[in-house]
Design an enzyme around this catalytic site. Sequence first.
Site, PDB file in Angstrom:
ATOM      1  N   HIS A 118     -45.072  64.721  66.510  1.00 41.80           N
ATOM      2  CA  HIS A 118     -45.080  63.262  66.581  1.00 41.80           C
ATOM      3  C   HIS A 118     -43.665  62.756  66.364  1.00 41.80           C
ATOM      4  O   HIS A 118     -43.037  63.039  65.339  1.00 41.80           O
ATOM      5  CB  HIS A 118     -46.041  62.677  65.540  1.00 41.80           C
ATOM      6  CG  HIS A 118     -47.476  62.921  65.885  1.00 41.80           C
ATOM      7  ND1 HIS A 118     -48.438  63.223  64.953  1.00 41.80           N
ATOM      8  CD2 HIS A 118     -48.092  62.921  67.108  1.00 41.80           C
ATOM      9  CE1 HIS A 118     -49.603  63.380  65.586  1.00 41.80           C
ATOM     10  NE2 HIS A 118     -49.421  63.208  66.884  1.00 41.80           N
ATOM     11  N   GLU A 121     -41.973  61.124  63.088  1.00 45.59           N
ATOM     12  CA  GLU A 121     -42.113  61.778  61.787  1.00 45.59           C
ATOM     13  C   GLU A 121     -40.860  62.626  61.507  1.00 45.59           C
ATOM     14  O   GLU A 121     -40.893  63.852  61.449  1.00 45.59           O
ATOM     15  CB  GLU A 121     -43.413  62.593  61.771  1.00 45.59           C
ATOM     16  CG  GLU A 121     -44.617  61.671  61.956  1.00 45.59           C
ATOM     17  CD  GLU A 121     -45.918  62.380  62.307  1.00 45.59           C
ATOM     18  OE1 GLU A 121     -45.957  63.625  62.277  1.00 45.59           O
ATOM     19  OE2 GLU A 121     -46.902  61.686  62.613  1.00 45.59           O
ATOM     20  N   ARG A 176     -44.609  57.492  68.768  1.00 47.03           N
ATOM     21  CA  ARG A 176     -45.345  58.667  68.296  1.00 47.03           C
ATOM     22  C   ARG A 176     -45.531  59.749  69.364  1.00 47.03           C
ATOM     23  O   ARG A 176     -45.415  60.946  69.096  1.00 47.03           O
ATOM     24  CB  ARG A 176     -46.731  58.192  67.832  1.00 47.03           C
ATOM     25  CG  ARG A 176     -47.774  59.264  67.600  1.00 47.03           C
ATOM     26  CD  ARG A 176     -49.106  58.594  67.245  1.00 47.03           C
ATOM     27  NE  ARG A 176     -50.234  59.497  67.216  1.00 47.03           N
ATOM     28  CZ  ARG A 176     -50.650  60.140  66.122  1.00 47.03           C
ATOM     29  NH1 ARG A 176     -49.985  60.043  65.002  1.00 47.03           N
ATOM     30  NH2 ARG A 176     -51.713  60.909  66.175  1.00 47.03           N
ATOM     31  N   HIS A 246     -46.150  67.411  59.612  1.00 51.43           N
ATOM     32  CA  HIS A 246     -46.233  65.991  59.976  1.00 51.43           C
ATOM     33  C   HIS A 246     -45.844  65.124  58.775  1.00 51.43           C
ATOM     34  O   HIS A 246     -45.631  65.606  57.678  1.00 51.43           O
ATOM     35  CB  HIS A 246     -47.679  65.617  60.336  1.00 51.43           C
ATOM     36  CG  HIS A 246     -48.201  66.227  61.593  1.00 51.43           C
ATOM     37  ND1 HIS A 246     -48.536  65.478  62.688  1.00 51.43           N
ATOM     38  CD2 HIS A 246     -48.479  67.512  61.934  1.00 51.43           C
ATOM     39  CE1 HIS A 246     -48.992  66.260  63.645  1.00 51.43           C
ATOM     40  NE2 HIS A 246     -48.978  67.520  63.216  1.00 51.43           N
ATOM     41  N   GLU A 320     -48.998  67.068  55.757  1.00 46.64           N
ATOM     42  CA  GLU A 320     -48.568  65.668  55.899  1.00 46.64           C
ATOM     43  C   GLU A 320     -47.626  65.397  54.728  1.00 46.64           C
ATOM     44  O   GLU A 320     -48.052  65.323  53.586  1.00 46.64           O
ATOM     45  CB  GLU A 320     -49.756  64.711  55.826  1.00 46.64           C
ATOM     46  CG  GLU A 320     -50.764  64.832  56.967  1.00 46.64           C
ATOM     47  CD  GLU A 320     -50.286  64.183  58.264  1.00 46.64           C
ATOM     48  OE1 GLU A 320     -49.221  63.533  58.256  1.00 46.64           O
ATOM     49  OE2 GLU A 320     -50.986  64.332  59.270  1.00 46.64           O
TER      50      GLU A 320
HETATM   51 ZN    ZN Z   1     -48.252  63.394  62.845  1.00 42.30          ZN
END
Ligand code: ZN
Length: 442
Positions: A118, A121, A176, A246, A320
């Site tokens: 993404h 990020e 994104r 991410h 994340e």
């Molecule tokens: Zn992501």
Amino acid sequence: MAALANGRYDWEYADHISAVPAESMFDFANRGSLYEQWQEVVDKTESSWRSLETYNYNKYHRIEEIYLWMNQISEKYKDVVTQHFLGMTYENRTMYYLKISQPSNNSKKIVWMDCGIHAREWIASAFCQWFVKEILQSYKDNSRISRLLGNLDFYVLPVLNVDGYIYTWTTDRVWRKSRSSHNNGTCFGTDLNRNFNASWCSIGASKNCQDLTFCGTGPVSEPETKAVSSFIESKKEDILCFLTIHSYGQLILTPYGYTQNKSSNYEEMIQIAQKAADALKAKHGTSYRVGSSIDILYATSGSSRDWAQDIGIPFSYTFELRDTGKHGFVLPEDQIEPTCEETMEAVLSVLDDASPFWQKPCCFLGKLEEVPILQSKKQFSESRTSGGSSKGALPIIKRGRQTEENGKIIKMVGIQGGDSTGSKNKMETPLGSARYRKFRQL
Ligand SMILES: [Zn+2]
């Protein structure tokens, strides 16, 4: 950010523009201002980056700098690092990954790590670079890392979504998706993490190309996901861990996003992830939550993590990274170092726990399934103590892992016999657990 059912929040496709607090780095409502401020950063960065020695891991870098860094690092550490072509992006740019591998006669397992699927990020791509740096700077002196590198090869893709990443530097900081063109050029970008062939576009993804979670025109329709999929597919028998990085939300996610069903090694994956979260917290006090994507985040289909698990990679996790919404995707640069330091602890913890199990040639490349009890705890203990392996462990269970607490073995998992095809492939958890598992080839 959008609130979901049961009070959870939608970190990943949050409406970040309204979520970014006024005091954060940029005024997103004013794209002209964003661009001007950003251009300043770009100009400054360009003049400060001269060579590997002055590369600043506490800054975000443009793709040109990252590619130059990859070049230089594979030149400086050429005995252990090589740069490889992975594929081409939609806009015809080259995707490169780094392979970190110590020459050895050992047959080693592979750890895959990708960052920046993404585009916005940025902390993810910063972490991939940090990870490579840490491994290379310390593998000679740090026994933990040198042990890992003795058993594992690392394949690191610092920026998966190259086109999108560039777009976040030139045009829209919070883009994104990829940059593929749809509906006769009326909308752009596929969510690459909804485009993998794992229950594609069944849930938590959109078929409308305007949407942030547009799943593409078919499973693996995008050149970027094709490149990753075919590479992983070609190596899957040797891949131990698939780690996809991410931001944001401070989570370690296991499969699945598309179903409430759990992978058969789910409990073990959760244990490993929880230990990693504990190690992470010990560094700077940052709290992470652990669980399957559908349980603790939201439903998604077509994610790379779920796909990797489905093709038989045993430890497939999404990280994340920071934060939980204050800055969101625009994590300030002064948080790069602590974020990378703590994430490093978590990743090393996962690797420590996952690798002894599979470090030898042979064995596991499938899903685990429960089978009836095959051997009593007593028999297992006897066979273990009577074996006399020179390494002092696992004489009968030739490939295995033991979990110890305060010097006491609390769990052993292993495979009887020596090869991956014989009838004796039984994986067992005989101490303290009545669960026995069998290896199933996919
Ligand atoms: Zn992501």
